[in-house]
Design a protein around this motif. Structure first.
Motif, PDB file in Angstrom:
ATOM      1  N   PHE A  55       0.799  -1.217   0.000  1.00 53.68           N
ATOM      2  CA  PHE A  55       0.000   0.000   0.000  1.00 53.68           C
ATOM      3  C   PHE A  55       0.840   1.279   0.000  1.00 53.68           C
ATOM      4  N   LEU A  56       1.801   1.387   0.900  1.00 52.19           N
ATOM      5  CA  LEU A  56       2.633   2.599   1.006  1.00 52.19           C
ATOM      6  C   LEU A  56       4.069   2.325   0.578  1.00 52.19           C
ATOM      7  N   GLY A  57       4.234   1.419  -0.352  1.00 50.86           N
ATOM      8  CA  GLY A  57       5.553   1.142  -0.901  1.00 50.86           C
ATOM      9  C   GLY A  57       6.534   0.641   0.144  1.00 50.86           C
ATOM     10  N   PRO A  58       7.723   1.263   0.232  1.00 43.66           N
ATOM     11  CA  PRO A  58       8.751   0.762   1.155  1.00 43.66           C
ATOM     12  C   PRO A  58       8.347   0.828   2.623  1.00 43.66           C
ATOM     13  N   VAL A  59       7.451   1.736   2.977  1.00 42.09           N
ATOM     14  CA  VAL A  59       7.032   1.851   4.383  1.00 42.09           C
ATOM     15  C   VAL A  59       6.288   0.599   4.826  1.00 42.09           C
ATOM     16  N   THR A  60       5.249   0.224   4.080  1.00 41.14           N
ATOM     17  CA  THR A  60       4.478  -0.953   4.461  1.00 41.14           C
ATOM     18  C   THR A  60       5.237  -2.254   4.162  1.00 41.14           C
ATOM     19  N   ARG A  61       6.143  -2.228   3.178  1.00 41.06           N
ATOM     20  CA  ARG A  61       6.968  -3.422   2.944  1.00 41.06           C
ATOM     21  C   ARG A  61       7.895  -3.676   4.132  1.00 41.06           C
ATOM     22  N   LEU A  62       8.449  -2.595   4.692  1.00 39.04           N
ATOM     23  CA  LEU A  62       9.299  -2.734   5.876  1.00 39.04           C
ATOM     24  C   LEU A  62       8.489  -3.234   7.060  1.00 39.04           C
ATOM     25  N   LEU A  63       7.295  -2.663   7.244  1.00 37.25           N
ATOM     26  CA  LEU A  63       6.420  -3.106   8.329  1.00 37.25           C
ATOM     27  C   LEU A  63       6.050  -4.578   8.156  1.00 37.25           C
ATOM     28  N   SER A  64       5.806  -4.987   6.926  1.00 41.59           N
ATOM     29  CA  SER A  64       5.495  -6.384   6.640  1.00 41.59           C
ATOM     30  C   SER A  64       6.663  -7.288   7.020  1.00 41.59           C
ATOM     31  N   THR A  65       7.870  -6.867   6.688  1.00 41.95           N
ATOM     32  CA  THR A  65       9.057  -7.660   7.020  1.00 41.95           C
ATOM     33  C   THR A  65       9.213  -7.811   8.527  1.00 41.95           C
ATOM     34  N   VAL A  66       9.000  -6.721   9.261  1.00 41.59           N
ATOM     35  CA  VAL A  66       9.118  -6.750  10.723  1.00 41.59           C
ATOM     36  C   VAL A  66       8.062  -7.667  11.319  1.00 41.59           C
ATOM     37  N   LEU A  67       6.825  -7.555  10.828  1.00 41.49           N
ATOM     38  CA  LEU A  67       5.740  -8.389  11.354  1.00 41.49           C
ATOM     39  C   LEU A  67       5.989  -9.867  11.083  1.00 41.49           C
ATOM     40  N   ARG A  68       6.503 -10.197   9.901  1.00 37.95           N
ATOM     41  CA  ARG A  68       6.783 -11.597   9.587  1.00 37.95           C
ATOM     42  C   ARG A  68       7.871 -12.149  10.500  1.00 37.95           C
ATOM     43  N   ALA A  69       8.870 -11.324  10.787  1.00 35.90           N
ATOM     44  CA  ALA A  69       9.938 -11.759  11.686  1.00 35.90           C
ATOM     45  C   ALA A  69       9.407 -11.977  13.102  1.00 35.90           C
ATOM     46  N   CYS A  70       8.562 -11.056  13.563  1.00 31.00           N
ATOM     47  CA  CYS A  70       7.954 -11.207  14.894  1.00 31.00           C
ATOM     48  C   CYS A  70       7.077 -12.445  14.953  1.00 31.00           C
ATOM     49  N   SER A  71       6.302 -12.662  13.896  1.00 27.65           N
ATOM     50  CA  SER A  71       5.419 -13.818  13.846  1.00 27.65           C
ATOM     51  C   SER A  71       6.222 -15.120  13.858  1.00 27.65           C
ATOM     52  N   ARG A  72       7.318 -15.146  13.093  1.00 28.60           N
ATOM     53  CA  ARG A  72       8.167 -16.334  13.046  1.00 28.60           C
ATOM     54  C   ARG A  72       8.748 -16.631  14.429  1.00 28.60           C
ATOM     55  N   ARG A  91      -0.625 -15.906   8.243  1.00 33.77           N
ATOM     56  CA  ARG A  91      -1.746 -16.437   9.032  1.00 33.77           C
ATOM     57  C   ARG A  91      -1.315 -16.966  10.391  1.00 33.77           C
ATOM     58  N   HIS A  92      -0.496 -16.194  11.075  1.00 32.14           N
ATOM     59  CA  HIS A  92      -0.132 -16.556  12.444  1.00 32.14           C
ATOM     60  C   HIS A  92      -0.331 -15.343  13.359  1.00 32.14           C
ATOM     61  N   LEU A  93       0.693 -14.617  13.705  1.00 29.75           N
ATOM     62  CA  LEU A  93       0.576 -13.533  14.688  1.00 29.75           C
ATOM     63  C   LEU A  93      -0.550 -12.558  14.379  1.00 29.75           C
ATOM     64  N   THR A  94      -0.601 -12.049  13.156  1.00 27.94           N
ATOM     65  CA  THR A  94      -1.584 -11.013  12.836  1.00 27.94           C
ATOM     66  C   THR A  94      -2.992 -11.570  12.638  1.00 27.94           C
ATOM     67  N   HIS A  95      -3.111 -12.881  12.624  1.00 32.74           N
ATOM     68  CA  HIS A  95      -4.414 -13.507  12.399  1.00 32.74           C
ATOM     69  C   HIS A  95      -4.960 -14.099  13.691  1.00 32.74           C
ATOM     70  N   THR A  96      -4.841 -13.355  14.769  1.00 34.11           N
ATOM     71  CA  THR A  96      -5.336 -13.798  16.072  1.00 34.11           C
ATOM     72  C   THR A  96      -6.193 -12.704  16.694  1.00 34.11           C
ATOM     73  N   VAL A  97      -7.112 -13.123  17.552  1.00 35.03           N
ATOM     74  CA  VAL A  97      -7.929 -12.152  18.288  1.00 35.03           C
ATOM     75  C   VAL A  97      -7.041 -11.310  19.195  1.00 35.03           C
ATOM     76  N   ALA A  98      -5.984 -11.934  19.739  1.00 35.15           N
ATOM     77  CA  ALA A  98      -5.065 -11.195  20.610  1.00 35.15           C
ATOM     78  C   ALA A  98      -4.445 -10.014  19.869  1.00 35.15           C
ATOM     79  N   PHE A  99      -4.040 -10.224  18.617  1.00 34.55           N
ATOM     80  CA  PHE A  99      -3.468  -9.142  17.819  1.00 34.55           C
ATOM     81  C   PHE A  99      -4.519  -8.077  17.535  1.00 34.55           C
ATOM     82  N   ALA A 100      -5.741  -8.504  17.212  1.00 37.38           N
ATOM     83  CA  ALA A 100      -6.812  -7.549  16.914  1.00 37.38           C
ATOM     84  C   ALA A 100      -7.108  -6.657  18.116  1.00 37.38           C
ATOM     85  N   VAL A 101      -7.170  -7.261  19.296  1.00 35.75           N
ATOM     86  CA  VAL A 101      -7.441  -6.498  20.516  1.00 35.75           C
ATOM     87  C   VAL A 101      -6.277  -5.563  20.836  1.00 35.75           C
TER      88      VAL A 101
END
Length: 254
Positions: A55-72, A91-101
């Protein structure tokens, strides 16, 4: 295609939940539903090719990379004895009710600290994300609603008042995303960290015959049309108007 479905289900969930947080008129309900629709796309930040990640180019790509690392890392630390061997990213960390809350709580806290214009930024991000998937018509609708609000009540006051619901809209959107993924063939571990059958990341899903393939005919020919219609019927006043029109054509009783 699943992004379109997620945005639509987030929009519908927002329309259903809006009265529960005290929002009833169109100018009040539309920003809430729009935020829910946009943030219903956010859990897929854990996929590098998702709409949210691009969506926001390198900004959201960087955020995606960080989230995938945290999820792993979280998957590696918390997986149960029967959890599958996988990287634990999509479909792990960001796909939980805990993350949504947590995300809703974080947005609510930032809104309280930053005031009305912080709320406006959070809502605008959700609006632009939803419009990127659903189309520019959503921008027209949202801007019109904001115009009515500014004319009759003052935009600053409306944004400040929105601090009470912006976190709820984000949580509702993310939960709607999880529920949507739960009815696909892969399922969704949205009850993490509750252990089920030896799995901390247990993929909840309905019986096999009720699941559908992401981007398949069921989604394209059933899910999207149904939620498109529902997204109109759930708008305040629309159903009442339809029933009023139909009553004119019904035969008189007795």
């Amino acid at each position: 295609m699943m992004g379109h479905s997620h945005a639509l289900t987030g929009w519908c969930a927002g329309l259903v939940a809006a009265p529960m947080v005290g929002l009833h008129t169109l100018p009040e309900v539309i920003p809430f539903a729009t935020a829910a629709a946009g943030y219903a796309l956010l859990p897929d930040l854990d996929h590098p090719h998702a709409t949210a990640s691009r969506f926001l180019g390198p900004v959201t790509r960087l955020l995606s990379t960080v989230l995938r690392a945290c999820s792993r890392g979280l998957y590696s630390l918390t997986k149960g004895p029967r959890d599958e061997r996988c990287r634990g990213t999509h479909r792990h960390l960001t796909h939980t009710v805990a993350f949504a809350v947590f995300l809703g709580w974080l947005a609510a806290g930032l809104s309280e600290l930053g005031g009305g214009w912080t709320v406006g930024g959070i809502i605008a991000f959700g609006l632009l994300l939803a419009a990127d998937v659903l189309g520019d018509w959503l921008l027209v609708v949202a801007v019109t609603a904001a115009g009515f609000t500014a004319y009759f009540g003052g935009l600053d006051d409306a944004l400040t008042a929105s601090t009470g619901w912006v976190g709820a809209a984000i949580t509702i959107g993310c939960v709607a995303h999880c529920l949507g993924d739960a009815v696909t063939k892969s399922g969704c571990p949205f009850l993490w960290p509750i252990p089920i059958a030896g799995e901390t990341w247990y993929e909840l899903r309905p019986p096999r015959w009720l699941r559908f393939r992401t981007g398949g005919n069921v989604e394209r020919l059933l899910v999207v049309p149904v939620f498109t219609v529902a997204g109109v019927l759930l708008l305040p006043g629309v159903w009442g108007q339809i029933m009023s029109v139909l009553s004119r054509f019904s035969p008189p009783s007795g």
